[in-house]
Design a protein around this motif. Sequence first.
Motif, PDB file in Angstrom:
ATOM      1  N   ALA A  61       0.831  -1.206   0.000  1.00  0.00           N
ATOM      2  CA  ALA A  61       0.000   0.000   0.000  1.00  0.00           C
ATOM      3  C   ALA A  61       0.866   1.256   0.000  1.00  0.00           C
ATOM      4  CB  ALA A  61      -0.927  -0.007   1.212  1.00  0.00           C
ATOM      5  N   ILE A  62       1.905   1.265   0.840  1.00  0.00           N
ATOM      6  CA  ILE A  62       2.793   2.431   0.924  1.00  0.00           C
ATOM      7  C   ILE A  62       3.521   2.646  -0.401  1.00  0.00           C
ATOM      8  CG2 ILE A  62       4.892   3.317   2.019  1.00  0.00           C
ATOM      9  CD1 ILE A  62       3.954   1.986   4.611  1.00  0.00           C
ATOM     10  N   ALA A  63       3.917   1.536  -1.037  1.00  0.00           N
ATOM     11  CA  ALA A  63       4.648   1.617  -2.300  1.00  0.00           C
ATOM     12  C   ALA A  63       3.724   1.884  -3.484  1.00  0.00           C
ATOM     13  CB  ALA A  63       5.425   0.323  -2.531  1.00  0.00           C
ATOM     14  N   GLY A  64       2.414   1.833  -3.259  1.00  0.00           N
ATOM     15  CA  GLY A  64       1.464   2.022  -4.353  1.00  0.00           C
ATOM     16  C   GLY A  64       1.533   0.894  -5.360  1.00  0.00           C
ATOM     17  N   ASN A  65       1.895  -0.296  -4.895  1.00  0.00           N
ATOM     18  CA  ASN A  65       2.074  -1.465  -5.769  1.00  0.00           C
ATOM     19  C   ASN A  65       0.736  -2.188  -5.931  1.00  0.00           C
ATOM     20  OD1 ASN A  65       2.722  -3.964  -6.923  1.00  0.00           O
ATOM     21  ND2 ASN A  65       4.705  -4.053  -5.886  1.00  0.00           N
ATOM     22  N   THR A  66       0.181  -2.120  -7.135  1.00  0.00           N
ATOM     23  CA  THR A  66      -1.091  -2.801  -7.411  1.00  0.00           C
ATOM     24  C   THR A  66      -0.905  -4.041  -8.269  1.00  0.00           C
ATOM     25  OG1 THR A  66      -1.471  -1.382  -9.351  1.00  0.00           O
ATOM     26  CG2 THR A  66      -2.382  -0.641  -7.240  1.00  0.00           C
ATOM     27  N   ARG A  67       0.345  -4.336  -8.630  1.00  0.00           N
ATOM     28  CA  ARG A  67       0.616  -5.504  -9.473  1.00  0.00           C
ATOM     29  C   ARG A  67       0.721  -6.787  -8.656  1.00  0.00           C
ATOM     30  NH1 ARG A  67       0.006  -7.296 -12.810  1.00  0.00           N
ATOM     31  NH2 ARG A  67       1.852  -7.977 -13.951  1.00  0.00           N
ATOM     32  N   VAL A  68       1.020  -6.640  -7.364  1.00  0.00           N
ATOM     33  CA  VAL A  68       1.236  -7.807  -6.500  1.00  0.00           C
ATOM     34  C   VAL A  68       0.200  -7.814  -5.390  1.00  0.00           C
ATOM     35  CG1 VAL A  68       2.855  -8.892  -4.888  1.00  0.00           C
ATOM     36  CG2 VAL A  68       3.698  -7.907  -7.036  1.00  0.00           C
ATOM     37  N   VAL A  69      -0.213  -8.997  -4.987  1.00  0.00           N
ATOM     38  CA  VAL A  69      -1.209  -9.127  -3.933  1.00  0.00           C
ATOM     39  C   VAL A  69      -0.842 -10.322  -3.047  1.00  0.00           C
ATOM     40  CG1 VAL A  69      -2.716 -10.621  -5.317  1.00  0.00           C
ATOM     41  CG2 VAL A  69      -3.698  -9.246  -3.472  1.00  0.00           C
ATOM     42  N   ALA A  70      -1.226 -10.251  -1.785  1.00  0.00           N
ATOM     43  CA  ALA A  70      -1.115 -11.379  -0.861  1.00  0.00           C
ATOM     44  C   ALA A  70      -2.525 -11.699  -0.376  1.00  0.00           C
ATOM     45  CB  ALA A  70      -0.212 -11.029   0.320  1.00  0.00           C
ATOM     46  N   PRO A  71      -2.778 -12.925   0.071  1.00  0.00           N
ATOM     47  CA  PRO A  71      -4.133 -13.284   0.521  1.00  0.00           C
ATOM     48  C   PRO A  71      -4.587 -12.404   1.681  1.00  0.00           C
ATOM     49  CG  PRO A  71      -2.744 -15.232   0.308  1.00  0.00           C
ATOM     50  CD  PRO A  71      -1.835 -14.050   0.189  1.00  0.00           C
ATOM     51  N   GLN A  72      -5.874 -12.107   1.718  1.00  0.00           N
ATOM     52  CA  GLN A  72      -6.449 -11.378   2.841  1.00  0.00           C
ATOM     53  C   GLN A  72      -6.675 -12.342   4.006  1.00  0.00           C
ATOM     54  OE1 GLN A  72      -7.007  -8.083   3.202  1.00  0.00           O
ATOM     55  NE2 GLN A  72      -6.092  -7.731   1.177  1.00  0.00           N
ATOM     56  N   VAL A  73      -6.285 -11.925   5.201  1.00  0.00           N
ATOM     57  CA  VAL A  73      -6.464 -12.757   6.392  1.00  0.00           C
ATOM     58  C   VAL A  73      -7.830 -12.469   7.013  1.00  0.00           C
ATOM     59  CG1 VAL A  73      -5.609 -13.259   8.709  1.00  0.00           C
ATOM     60  CG2 VAL A  73      -3.983 -12.845   6.847  1.00  0.00           C
ATOM     61  N   TYR A  74      -8.539 -13.523   7.373  1.00  0.00           N
ATOM     62  CA  TYR A  74      -9.801 -13.381   8.103  1.00  0.00           C
ATOM     63  C   TYR A  74      -9.481 -13.519   9.589  1.00  0.00           C
ATOM     64  CZ  TYR A  74     -12.428 -13.752   3.727  1.00  0.00           C
ATOM     65  OH  TYR A  74     -12.953 -13.519   2.476  1.00  0.00           O
ATOM     66  N   ASP A  75      -9.307 -12.373  10.257  1.00  0.00           N
ATOM     67  CA  ASP A  75      -8.858 -12.365  11.647  1.00  0.00           C
ATOM     68  C   ASP A  75      -9.803 -13.132  12.573  1.00  0.00           C
ATOM     69  OD1 ASP A  75      -6.533 -10.840  11.209  1.00  0.00           O
ATOM     70  OD2 ASP A  75      -7.694  -8.991  11.226  1.00  0.00           O
ATOM     71  N   GLU A  76     -11.099 -13.015  12.346  1.00  0.00           N
ATOM     72  CA  GLU A  76     -12.069 -13.674  13.216  1.00  0.00           C
ATOM     73  C   GLU A  76     -12.053 -15.191  13.064  1.00  0.00           C
ATOM     74  OE1 GLU A  76     -14.202 -12.783   9.331  1.00  0.00           O
ATOM     75  OE2 GLU A  76     -12.657 -11.883  10.617  1.00  0.00           O
ATOM     76  N   LEU A  77     -11.400 -15.688  12.005  1.00  0.00           N
ATOM     77  CA  LEU A  77     -11.303 -17.132  11.769  1.00  0.00           C
ATOM     78  C   LEU A  77      -9.841 -17.582  11.790  1.00  0.00           C
ATOM     79  CD1 LEU A  77     -13.962 -17.495   8.907  1.00  0.00           C
ATOM     80  CD2 LEU A  77     -14.217 -18.181  11.306  1.00  0.00           C
TER      81      LEU A  77
END
Length: 448
Positions: A209-225
């Motif tokens: 997010a800080i780098a403004g990098n939209t080409r790479v993604v990591a899985p979203q964590v579901y904190d409640e699970l």
Amino acid sequence: MKIHRPHLLKHSFNVVNRVRQTASIAGLSALRIAKGEKPDARLLKDTFEQLGTTYIKIGQFIASTPSLFPREYVEAFQSCLDQTTPLSYDYIEQVLTAELAVDGQTLSDKFAYIDKQPLASASIAQVHAARLHNGDEVVLKVQKPDVETIMQTDLGVLHGVTKLLEVMMPSMKFASIAPIIDEIRLRMLAETDFVAEAQNIRDFQQFLAIAGNTRVVAPQVYDELTTKRVLTMSRLHGVSMIDESAMQQYCNDPAQVMADTLNTWFASLMLCNSFHADLHAGNLMLLTDGRIGFLDFGIVGKLKAESWRACMGMMQALQDNNYQAMAQHMVDMEMTRGHDVDVAALASDLQRMMTSIMAEDRAFTSGIPFNTKEQADELNKMMLEIVSVGKQHGIHFPRDFALLTKQLLYFDRFMRTLAPDMDMFSDQRVNILGQDVSSIEPPSITVQ
């Protein structure tokens, strides 16, 4: 603090049972030695495989850390890097229920569907696909039952049998075993804490997010699970980045995809709290929307800025065939146990070693595709050669530098399959923190 007696009794029983099991297997191995079998790396590997989770992880540690272990042990334990035999879903369900089905809820209250067939199975965890009631597709990384108890018990026993191992395996006296066991303990217990892995993922996402990098993604964590033993993440759909034909369904230029991957990883060395230290083909994916997925943040490293600058200086020196400068940068990286290194002698040995490696580096120029394990085998062999020279000069490779170096070499080999015409460090699309690095190349890229 109130202690739940049934839980304490079960834990004590598990500990005693594990000690008994360990003693039985170790006894059988001792009997093999008594009957005349050689107490070598192969026997130790066989014993570790029978002992299960902790020892398989130790085997993986040995196989992937040539800076600490003798060549024959590193090579013997390569098979520990393979995927393990899956557990039945009944065992996995027990962990899911214990961790997530709380306050009278059931797994059916949490998930609309859980696939009983695993997507993958390793020594510590097993991965299953699932779907939430809101329609979200997720993956469940589930720690295998009693892993932490087994590990804590095994590691405690290991401290007690260290001297016995040194008597049985004289070649294991290559270094003080205590710090090695401590390193294994830290690394293994960190991998069993999925809350920590979830934080590694969040750190990486913050960096993007800080780098403004939209080409790479990591899985979203579901904190409640997510708990220490269950990690629930969004499921990413895509193809392996060693399959160029499959990649062309979702991108026009596989080489550009790899340039974006490299740029992201290099930037993370300086801008992220940690860097991904196990980014092999199985942990990279080209998504169906054209983005790049970074997976599995269980193993991360950290590197001081000055060490990274010295690392790049060493690569520059190697590209210039300046082995004197290369040796000096190795000293600057704080890779020595003392300050009495003969830099000229080290430079001479480095030149001789690198010339030999480049002359024999045929496996990566044949154009024949190779899989992750074969790549890992070749990289370990190269690391062994580098370490062998280093040890002669009092060189000590810190854990995180070894992780970084191996990852750099891995990227080099990765390119040979995906983009054989692309030189990852001289390609104009590859930058380190926005700087021109066209003159910098990693070890063994070209044969001089």
